[in-house]
Design an enzyme around this catalytic site. Sequence first.
Site, PDB file in Angstrom:
ATOM      1  N   GLY A 209       0.615  -1.316   0.259  1.00  0.00           N
ATOM      2  CA  GLY A 209       0.046   0.263  -0.064  1.00  0.00           C
ATOM      3  C   GLY A 209       1.077   1.661  -0.288  1.00  0.00           C
TER       4      GLY A 209
ATOM      5  CD  GLU B  47      -2.840  -5.486 -19.731  1.00  0.00           C
ATOM      6  OE1 GLU B  47      -2.160  -5.454 -19.408  1.00  0.00           O
ATOM      7  OE2 GLU B  47      -3.350  -6.578 -20.895  1.00  0.00           O
TER       8      GLU B  47
ATOM      9  CG  HIS C 132     -13.088  12.220 -36.894  1.00  0.00           C
ATOM     10  ND1 HIS C 132     -14.239  13.402 -37.725  1.00  0.00           N
ATOM     11  CD2 HIS C 132     -14.512  11.613 -36.876  1.00  0.00           C
ATOM     12  CE1 HIS C 132     -14.536  13.369 -38.218  1.00  0.00           C
ATOM     13  NE2 HIS C 132     -15.552  11.973 -37.333  1.00  0.00           N
TER      14      HIS C 132
HETATM   15  C1  G6P Z   1      -4.201  -4.808 -13.560  1.00  0.00           C
HETATM   16  C2  G6P Z   1      -4.904  -5.877 -14.243  1.00  0.00           C
HETATM   17  C3  G6P Z   1      -5.244  -5.370 -15.524  1.00  0.00           C
HETATM   18  C4  G6P Z   1      -6.623  -5.407 -14.950  1.00  0.00           C
HETATM   19  C5  G6P Z   1      -6.538  -4.327 -13.691  1.00  0.00           C
HETATM   20  C6  G6P Z   1      -7.959  -4.372 -13.159  1.00  0.00           C
HETATM   21  O1  G6P Z   1      -3.776  -3.336 -14.623  1.00  0.00           O
HETATM   22  O2  G6P Z   1      -2.967  -5.827 -15.226  1.00  0.00           O
HETATM   23  O3  G6P Z   1      -5.091  -7.159 -15.692  1.00  0.00           O
HETATM   24  O4  G6P Z   1      -7.831  -5.466 -15.575  1.00  0.00           O
HETATM   25  O5  G6P Z   1      -5.673  -4.378 -13.314  1.00  0.00           O
HETATM   26  O6  G6P Z   1      -8.277  -4.683 -12.015  1.00  0.00           O
HETATM   27  P1  G6P Z   1      -8.953  -6.086 -11.693  1.00  0.00           P
HETATM   28  O7  G6P Z   1      -8.781  -6.579 -10.716  1.00  0.00           O
HETATM   29  O8  G6P Z   1      -9.686  -4.846 -10.644  1.00  0.00           O
HETATM   30  O9  G6P Z   1     -10.092  -6.387 -12.602  1.00  0.00           O
END
Ligand code: G6P
Length: 585
Positions: free
Chosen positions: A100, A465, A481
């Site tokens: 955190g 990614e 656009h």
């Molecule tokens: C990170 C991961 C993504 C994911 C996002 C949201 O960026 O690399 O793959 O979509 O977090 O995560 P969540 O667990 O809230 O779907």
Amino acid sequence: MCGIVGYTGTRTAAPVVLEGLKRLEYRGYDSAGLAVVNGGLEVFRAPGKIAILERELGSDLPEGTTAIAHTRWATHGAPTTANAHPHADCGGTLALVHNGIIENAGVLRQALTKRGHVFRSQTDTEVLSHLIEENHTKGMPLVDATAEALRGSPLLVAIGNGENFVASDASAVLAHTRSVVYLDDGDIAEVKPTDYRIMDLDAGEKETPVTHVEWDLATIERGGYAHFMLKEIMEQPESVRNTLRGRLLEEEGTVRFGGLNISADELLKVQRIVITACGTSWHSALIGEYMMEELARIPTEVEYASEFRYRNPIVDERTLVIGISQSGETADTLAALREAKRRGARTLGLVNVVGSSIAREVDGGIYLHAGPEIGVASTKAFTSQIVALALLTLKMGRLRALSILQGREVVRALAKLPELVARVLTKAAEVEQIAERLVRAQNVLYLGRGYNFPVALEGALKLKEISYIHAEGYPAAEMKHGPIALIDDLMPVVFIAPKDGVHQKVLSNIEEVKARGGRVIAIVTEGDTALDKLADHRIEIPETLDLLTPVLSVVPLQLLAYYIAVRRGCNVDQPRNLAKSVTVE
Ligand code: G6P
């Protein structure tokens, strides 16, 4: 982000925590470290992945039956040895791992320095070690000294036989036990080999239920696949089936949910829906918006959770706020849902990880049941999210204008999806060949319309990614656009063009790209020959209802990104700088 695992029992602790740490590496891999109680306290740390720390430790692991370990995703301070956790206090008698951000770390650091503490890292975490040290040397018992110093992030206590663990999530301890206690924010746990107690910072000792984790070790291992991402792509017929399982009511043309916790009457009172999420989950939310408005006729908006929470959103008791999250731990999504609740909205979570923070925060929810997703780039969670959104749309729609006949049609189409996803997966070798041609691309454009516009965004996100190729997703017609200026014979353009309500329009957009020399890769419906001449490469997907096409059309895009990244030698499961579970803002 950051993974934490701790052990206290009768076994040598270091191998146990290192093994657990590897299962949490998806949460961050900038540096790793462990602290072992071995007479005194011994701390070992190294920058980079856990394997580097292991190499440095060699075969001669420290003795001692109590240890904590950490894998880091850097926020404050570069990924160096000095900034790696655990962080000790001045006296070297306590070591701390943390997940955190401590937002007031700067002020605390100044104050502690003035009081004579010597800092050895740039991390925010180290202030906690010194704060606890200060409280403890004033005579406070360690538990109270810790309670005085901190606030929480996701953590659980896992209960073994004559041994206990702490971990960021259950995957770190599944090899040893499946009994866990999830801690709430503000909880503090004192853990000994044969005993543990959980206290609320304000209310003191409390009873907490022991949960049995359903996932076993096999589900979190690669099972013969080269990467978790490939395994998870290939698992999609099964994960989609699991999202549907027990929920379809064909006769009534609707669905049932176990944990919605909102009555039909209350659902009827909903006048507006806000869906909030991050990353890939945000893309599925966009598909949900289109579904809800088209079939359930409820005004729906989608907000990035990080934006929603800071901008005085208009939300009241007639608003249903839906949070979508694979991990159930994304800090912004969790905070957005808390904010919505505070303003009187009903909240729902579409979450994969059972017992996660978001699952526990919301009024009701729909579990995805997609099984553990370990690859950092989300794949099977995305398709399950779309399916869960279709189920919820059906439920809301059938309470309103959607007829029983329409409802049955959607139910039948949903039931067929697992088999259709399996059919798309038989195209993997074709996709791999197309990937060969794109390995050296520097930019790729993804275009789609309607339900497949968010799929364009998702296809582009997958590619950037894991392969580090710049990619952009756009609504196909918006290309005119701006992005059209980028198109030349070096620019591959991926069109998601199934035979749906906007098919003809997309064909015109493809013509526009071809006229400028662009290279077109098209996702088309089986048997659709309209694109034979226009597209340089075609990948076919089976026919389904428009709203469900994303579940099929995204699969070749996941495979495309995967094969390109593998060919470029990228670390597919652990792309640089990313983490799977983003528990900081
Ligand atoms: C990170 C991961 C993504 C994911 C996002 C949201 O960026 O690399 O793959 O979509 O977090 O995560 P969540 O667990 O809230 O779907």
